[in-house]
Motif scaffolding. Structure first.
Motif, short mmCIF file in Angstrom:
data_model
loop_
_atom_site.label_atom_id
_atom_site.label_comp_id
_atom_site.label_asym_id
_atom_site.label_seq_id
_atom_site.Cartn_x
_atom_site.Cartn_y
_atom_site.Cartn_z
N ALA A 167 13.91 -5.06 -6.71
CA ALA A 167 12.75 -5.14 -5.99
C ALA A 167 12.80 -4.13 -4.50
O ALA A 167 11.75 -3.55 -4.24
CB ALA A 167 12.61 -6.40 -5.47
N ALA A 168 14.10 -4.34 -3.96
CA ALA A 168 14.27 -3.28 -3.00
C ALA A 168 13.91 -1.78 -3.17
O ALA A 168 13.40 -0.95 -2.50
CB ALA A 168 15.55 -3.44 -2.31
N MET A 169 14.43 -1.43 -4.48
CA MET A 169 14.20 -0.18 -4.77
C MET A 169 12.79 0.17 -5.12
O MET A 169 12.22 1.10 -4.89
CB MET A 169 15.19 0.41 -5.97
CG MET A 169 16.61 0.43 -5.57
SD MET A 169 16.88 1.60 -4.50
CE MET A 169 17.17 0.70 -3.07
N ILE A 170 12.07 -0.64 -5.86
CA ILE A 170 10.86 -0.46 -6.02
C ILE A 170 9.89 -0.45 -4.85
O ILE A 170 8.89 0.23 -4.66
CB ILE A 170 10.32 -1.63 -6.98
CG1 ILE A 170 11.06 -1.43 -8.19
CG2 ILE A 170 8.62 -1.33 -7.21
CD1 ILE A 170 10.81 -2.58 -9.40
N GLY A 171 10.22 -1.64 -3.96
CA GLY A 171 9.37 -1.45 -2.70
C GLY A 171 9.52 -0.35 -1.85
O GLY A 171 8.82 0.13 -1.22
N ALA A 172 10.80 0.10 -1.72
CA ALA A 172 11.01 1.53 -0.79
C ALA A 172 10.13 2.55 -1.52
O ALA A 172 9.65 3.32 -0.91
CB ALA A 172 12.50 1.80 -1.00
N ALA A 173 10.04 2.82 -3.01
CA ALA A 173 9.38 3.86 -3.47
C ALA A 173 7.96 3.66 -3.21
O ALA A 173 7.12 4.52 -2.94
CB ALA A 173 9.40 3.70 -5.02
N SER A 174 7.58 2.49 -3.19
CA SER A 174 5.95 2.21 -3.19
C SER A 174 5.64 2.28 -1.67
O SER A 174 4.52 3.17 -1.45
CB SER A 174 5.88 0.65 -3.07
OG SER A 174 6.11 0.14 -4.53
N TYR A 175 6.30 2.16 -0.64
CA TYR A 175 5.94 2.23 0.70
C TYR A 175 6.14 3.82 0.93
O TYR A 175 5.45 4.60 1.74
CB TYR A 175 6.81 1.36 1.69
CG TYR A 175 6.13 0.17 1.77
CD1 TYR A 175 5.04 -0.04 2.57
CD2 TYR A 175 6.79 -0.92 1.21
CE1 TYR A 175 4.55 -1.51 2.96
CE2 TYR A 175 6.52 -2.23 1.39
CZ TYR A 175 5.43 -2.38 2.15
OH TYR A 175 4.75 -3.83 2.32
N THR A 176 7.06 4.71 0.45
CA THR A 176 7.27 6.01 0.55
C THR A 176 6.16 6.61 0.01
O THR A 176 5.78 7.59 0.39
CB THR A 176 8.75 6.39 -0.16
OG1 THR A 176 9.65 5.71 0.53
CG2 THR A 176 8.84 7.81 0.16
N ALA A 177 5.54 6.19 -1.15
CA ALA A 177 4.63 6.72 -1.93
C ALA A 177 3.13 6.75 -0.94
O ALA A 177 2.56 7.55 -0.74
CB ALA A 177 4.32 6.11 -3.35
N LEU A 178 3.18 5.37 -0.24
CA LEU A 178 1.85 5.35 0.67
C LEU A 178 2.02 6.29 1.72
O LEU A 178 0.91 7.14 2.06
CB LEU A 178 1.86 3.82 1.21
CG LEU A 178 1.50 2.92 0.08
CD1 LEU A 178 1.48 1.40 0.80
CD2 LEU A 178 0.02 3.16 -0.63
N ALA A 179 3.32 6.51 2.33
CA ALA A 179 3.26 7.64 3.45
C ALA A 179 3.34 8.98 3.06
O ALA A 179 2.53 9.79 3.53
CB ALA A 179 4.74 7.34 4.05
N TRP A 180 3.73 9.19 1.72
CA TRP A 180 3.37 10.49 1.24
C TRP A 180 1.96 10.85 0.94
O TRP A 180 1.58 12.13 1.46
CB TRP A 180 4.24 10.57 0.11
CG TRP A 180 3.94 11.95 -0.66
CD1 TRP A 180 4.49 13.28 -0.36
CD2 TRP A 180 3.27 12.17 -1.99
NE1 TRP A 180 4.14 14.09 -1.36
CE2 TRP A 180 3.26 13.50 -2.37
CE3 TRP A 180 2.39 11.31 -2.76
CZ2 TRP A 180 2.54 13.73 -3.53
CZ3 TRP A 180 1.68 11.63 -3.96
CH2 TRP A 180 1.84 13.01 -4.32
N SER A 181 1.38 9.98 0.34
CA SER A 181 -0.12 10.30 0.07
C SER A 181 -0.97 10.31 1.31
O SER A 181 -1.95 10.93 1.49
CB SER A 181 -0.73 9.27 -0.82
OG SER A 181 -0.56 7.95 -0.23
N GLY A 182 -0.66 9.59 2.37
CA GLY A 182 -1.29 9.35 3.63
C GLY A 182 -1.18 10.63 4.59
O GLY A 182 -1.94 11.22 5.06
N LEU A 183 0.28 10.67 4.84
CA LEU A 183 0.40 11.71 5.70
C LEU A 183 0.24 13.16 5.55
O LEU A 183 -0.14 13.93 6.24
CB LEU A 183 2.00 11.73 6.22
CG LEU A 183 2.48 10.30 6.72
CD1 LEU A 183 3.81 10.17 7.10
CD2 LEU A 183 1.48 10.01 8.12
N ARG A 184 0.29 13.58 4.14
CA ARG A 184 0.12 15.11 3.71
C ARG A 184 -1.25 15.41 3.68
O ARG A 184 -1.54 16.28 3.82
CB ARG A 184 0.65 14.96 2.22
CG ARG A 184 -0.01 14.38 1.25
CD ARG A 184 0.53 14.30 -0.25
NE ARG A 184 0.64 15.61 -0.84
CZ ARG A 184 0.19 16.09 -1.53
NH1 ARG A 184 -0.97 15.51 -2.12
NH2 ARG A 184 0.52 17.42 -2.15
#
Length: 330
Positions: free
Chosen positions: A68-85
């Protein structure tokens, strides 16, 4: 559980519209303090309640959080990647709030303590506590040294790729993190399996993973190019997944009484958990200070990678003092 869940969600949604002066810094630190405190409460409460459904086997249920930790880290990273770019800052704030509030609200509503735990608490009340294993102090010294360095590379991976000599766009750093979290998901599944625990042993896996992770942080430090960071980031992420899955299990091996639950197990781990959280936060904070001071990350990542290797070696010494057999499955 509901109060810290709301606090975490609100902290994710708050964005400070101030210039970078001391007001901005104080508010940012306050936000981090509130979120960290709330996450600590959530982690402790959720593990204890989940353990009540597994005959109070606290060390067993702790391994379920690695994936769950790895999936959660990937999920929040994906949000940051899609929003900040795309410079969608407000959309990113809304998405972070929705993901955190939705998952935590669902968990709070479904949270139920098993009635079986009350019966077990009575039957286990008179369980004799055994003294800590030999090598307990040495192992935990290496354990804390490992956590001092463990989260430095994931924190600065994007900066490593986007600064000289690599000079890639920051989104390439996100690709490195995605690859690392994907590798960590796979190894976390295997590290918690019965095969790994019975054939290799959680303590043995944890020590080996810490040494390999420390070595894998050295190559990107001295050659911080995208493809090198991507390849070694996968190695680091794989080791990180195994360590986050087993970090509770390995500490209980040094102060357990040979059974799945005893009254002191949870208390002893909570002490280690608080100490490891403090040193982990201190490690990331000092790394930021050194990066700002040096103007680069080569020396910082090298020092922290060496610290992880030394921590793994100390844990190996503690394991040897507790279980002399070289091939002992611990």
């Amino acid at each position: 559980m509901a109060i810290p869940a709301i606090a975490v969600s609100v902290c994710f949604a708050i964005s400070f519209r101030f210039e970078q002066d001391w007001h901005w810094l104080l508010l940012l630190l306050f936000k981090g303090f509130v979120m960290g405190s709330a996450l600590g409460i959530l982690r402790g409460v959720s593990l204890l309640c989940l353990a009540s459904h597994y005959r109070n086997n606290f060390s067993l249920v702790s391994m379920q959080s690695g994936v769950a930790a790895m999936i959660g880290a990937a999920s929040y990273t994906a949000l940051a990647w899609s929003g900040l770019r795309n410079d969608h800052y407000q959309g990113l704030e809304i998405a972070n709030f929705g993901l955190s509030f939705g998952t935590l609200a669902l968990a709070s509503l479904l949270l139920r303590k098993s009635k079986l735990s009350e019966t077990l608490a009575v039957t286990m009340k008179h369980t004799q506590s055994h003294p800590p294993k030999p090598g307990n102090t040495v192992f935990h010294a290496g354990y804390l040294m490992l956590f001092f360095s463990l989260f430095v590379w994931p924190t600065f991976a994007v900066m490593l790729v986007s600064t000289p000599p690599s000079n890639q766009f920051p989104e390439f750093g996100a690709y490195v993190l995605f690859a690392a979290f994907a590798a960590g998901t796979i190894t976390s599944i295997y590290a918690s399996s019965a095969h790994a625990r019975s054939k290799l042993g959680p303590v043995n896996i944890f020590i080996a993973a810490s040494i390999v992770a420390g070595c894998s942080a050295l190559a990107p430090a001295w050659s911080p190019y995208f493809y090198i960071s991507l390849a070694w980031g996968c190695v680091y992420g794989a080791m990180l997944g195994a360590m986050l899955t087993l970090h509770v299990k390995v500490t209980t091996a040094f102060h357990s009484s040979g059974i799945s639950y005893h009254p002191r197990m949870v208390r002893n781990f909570q002490v280690v958990s608080v100490a490891s959280g403090i040193v982990a936060g201190s490690g990331v904070f000092l790394a930021g200070v050194f990066v700002q001071w040096e103007g680069g990350m080569r020396g910082v990542l090298t020092g922290y990678g060496v610290a992880m290797v030394v921590g793994g070696a100390l844990m190996g010494v503690g394991r040897w003092l507790g279980w002399r057999g070289l091939r002992a499955v611990v």
